[in-house]
Write an enzyme that holds these catalytic residues in place. Sequence first.
Site, short mmCIF file in Angstrom:
data_model
loop_
_atom_site.label_atom_id
_atom_site.label_comp_id
_atom_site.label_asym_id
_atom_site.label_seq_id
_atom_site.Cartn_x
_atom_site.Cartn_y
_atom_site.Cartn_z
N ARG A 1 12.11 -5.82 6.51
CA ARG A 1 12.73 -5.49 5.22
C ARG A 1 14.24 -5.64 5.26
NH1 ARG A 1 13.28 -0.07 2.69
NH2 ARG A 1 13.35 -0.29 0.44
N CYS B 1 0.84 -1.20 0.00
CA CYS B 1 0.00 0.00 0.00
C CYS B 1 0.87 1.25 0.00
CB CYS B 1 -0.91 0.00 1.23
SG CYS B 1 0.01 0.11 2.77
N HIS C 1 6.03 6.17 -2.45
CA HIS C 1 7.37 6.64 -2.83
C HIS C 1 7.30 8.12 -3.18
CE1 HIS C 1 7.98 2.30 -4.56
NE2 HIS C 1 8.17 2.32 -3.26
N ALA D 1 3.10 1.60 2.93
CA ALA D 1 4.28 0.74 2.82
C ALA D 1 5.36 1.43 2.00
CB ALA D 1 3.91 -0.60 2.19
FE1 CFM Z 1 13.09 -0.01 -5.41
FE2 CFM Z 1 12.43 -2.32 -5.74
FE3 CFM Z 1 11.03 -0.66 -4.13
FE4 CFM Z 1 13.52 -1.49 -3.45
FE5 CFM Z 1 12.54 -3.38 -1.82
FE6 CFM Z 1 11.42 -4.16 -4.12
FE7 CFM Z 1 10.03 -2.58 -2.54
MO1 CFM Z 1 10.54 -5.04 -1.77
S1 CFM Z 1 14.40 -1.77 -5.36
S2 CFM Z 1 12.59 0.42 -3.33
S3 CFM Z 1 14.41 -2.29 -1.65
S4 CFM Z 1 11.21 -0.70 -6.27
S5 CFM Z 1 12.61 -5.27 -2.73
S6 CFM Z 1 11.99 -4.31 -6.31
S7 CFM Z 1 9.34 -4.29 -3.59
S8 CFM Z 1 10.82 -3.08 -0.61
S9 CFM Z 1 9.15 -0.67 -2.97
#
Ligand code: CFM
Length: 533
Positions: free
Chosen positions: A89, A55, A190, A58
């Site tokens: 994580r 989500c 993000h 997250a």
């Molecule tokens: Fe970038 Fe990723 Fe992500 Fe990631 Fe991660 Fe991820 Fe994620 Mo899990 S590199 S930041 S450190 S998009 S592994 S493939 S899904 S936490 S949001």
Amino acid sequence: MAITDERLEEVLVTYPDNVKKNRKKHLLIKNSAEACQQIEANTRTIPGIISQRGCCFAGCKGVVIGPIKDMIHIVHGPVGCAYYSWGTRRNKARADETTPPENVYLPLCFTTDMQESDIVFGGEKKLAKMIDEVVEIFHPRAISICATCPVGLIGDDINAVARAAQERHGIQVLAFNCEGYKGVSQSAGHHIANNGLMVNAVGKGTVRKSGKYVINILGEYNIGGDGWEIERILKECGYTINCILPGDGSILNIRNLHLADLNLVQCHRSINYIAGMMEARYGMPWLKVNFIGVSACARSLREVAQCFGDESLIQRTEEVIARETARVMPVIEHYRKICQGKTAFVFVGGSRSHHYQYLLRDLGMETVVAGYEFAHRDDYEGREVLPTIKADADSKNIPDLHFEPDDEFYQEGHVYLNMPKEKYDELRKRIPLGYYEGMIKSMEDGQLIIDDVNHHEFEEIVRMLKPDIVFTGVRDKYISHKMGVPSRQLHSYDYTGPYAGFNGAMIFAREVANAVTTPAWRLVTAPWEAQKE
Ligand code: CFM
């Protein structure tokens, strides 16, 4: 057995017509005869389908903000949201010359633990009281407040609480309205985190690190210690690392983020907004890199050196590459004998499913299926040119940057330079576009690309293609085990790491070789399979 359109049809056959029509757009068989293949991405998951996505909360708290080690991150919401976004994580952090151990808060979990009465009467007072308590007990440099779904629904004004607390205590209190239900995945989180850091932290510092070739590493989360390995290599090449954002990063360093010459972008999905905004605001060029895999690592190091174009740096880089490669290749070759020809299903969030294919190639493995949970189309389809930053309000048209109209730098609408214009122009001209190509281009004909896979499709595809190993997260891990296919988690690296850089490649090779040679999973027969109906 290779995938074909007919076999893909078998996967989709159980869907109602409208679902089938929708899902078809998210599945693609690579065919280089087609000029530019397109895939639907970053759209809403159909309700009722069991998605792997996370989500908005997250993405903001769990991914971008949470790893900042010297801030206290308060989850304003139920304890479950706090607990499950903490620790698992495996983003590591430690004290350093500017952050003493008592200011590293990652081993702790902070939440207002909203209860029914807080939902009915509001949680603002509880939040304000909690801030007072953490300041009194821990004396943090800064605090973040991340909102969860219920907080948004009842309308607690976390921004007002943050402002008042900031005045009371004289430290920064950043509020993030990252309620879980916003957007279609963690990608929205993000964005919110990037914008918040850009407005409130980046550019507030004044300390430029002394040393040559000052760089930032953006979108490196130090999962299992990846960031430390990347930092080691770059330092040996002669770079001065200004800040790794956010893995093992501190708010002090983030405030100085603009005082560097180049941004490296390791995660191509979660942090490119900051890279783009910093280019617009400070005229700092950015480069997509990939430190996953021996060959990818060498290529990235060469490309970074090329940006600076300095002969001594280029030479030093070649020396480091030669030395490190000579050191790790015997180990890689050893495991390559075991892994050669094995097939993999790689399904991770928004960046790693592309990055790890380079490392798998180093091991002689083929990625037969790859996909992302929440990537955007440019992560799949690539972008042939660097986004152009114009010194005017047109910057809102830069794909995927999504400048918020009320951001002060957007309204000011012009590029600032933290270096002479000629140097900036020259630097930008040298940015290689290799890793801007996107995932589809780097895959081979007949391989399957899948966006936002669900449990049904996952099971059917594993059954159909029988990969030797599945690289995924905890949600699919045990499904594949039950199907007799070993797995490694590419989010948390299970219990090991680092996987990045030269040292990481050796650890990864060992893990994969162990996984594909362990007969245990194939000996397992589930009780329901043993019983005749
Ligand atoms: Fe970038 Fe990723 Fe992500 Fe990631 Fe991660 Fe991820 Fe994620 Mo899990 S590199 S930041 S450190 S998009 S592994 S493939 S899904 S936490 S949001």
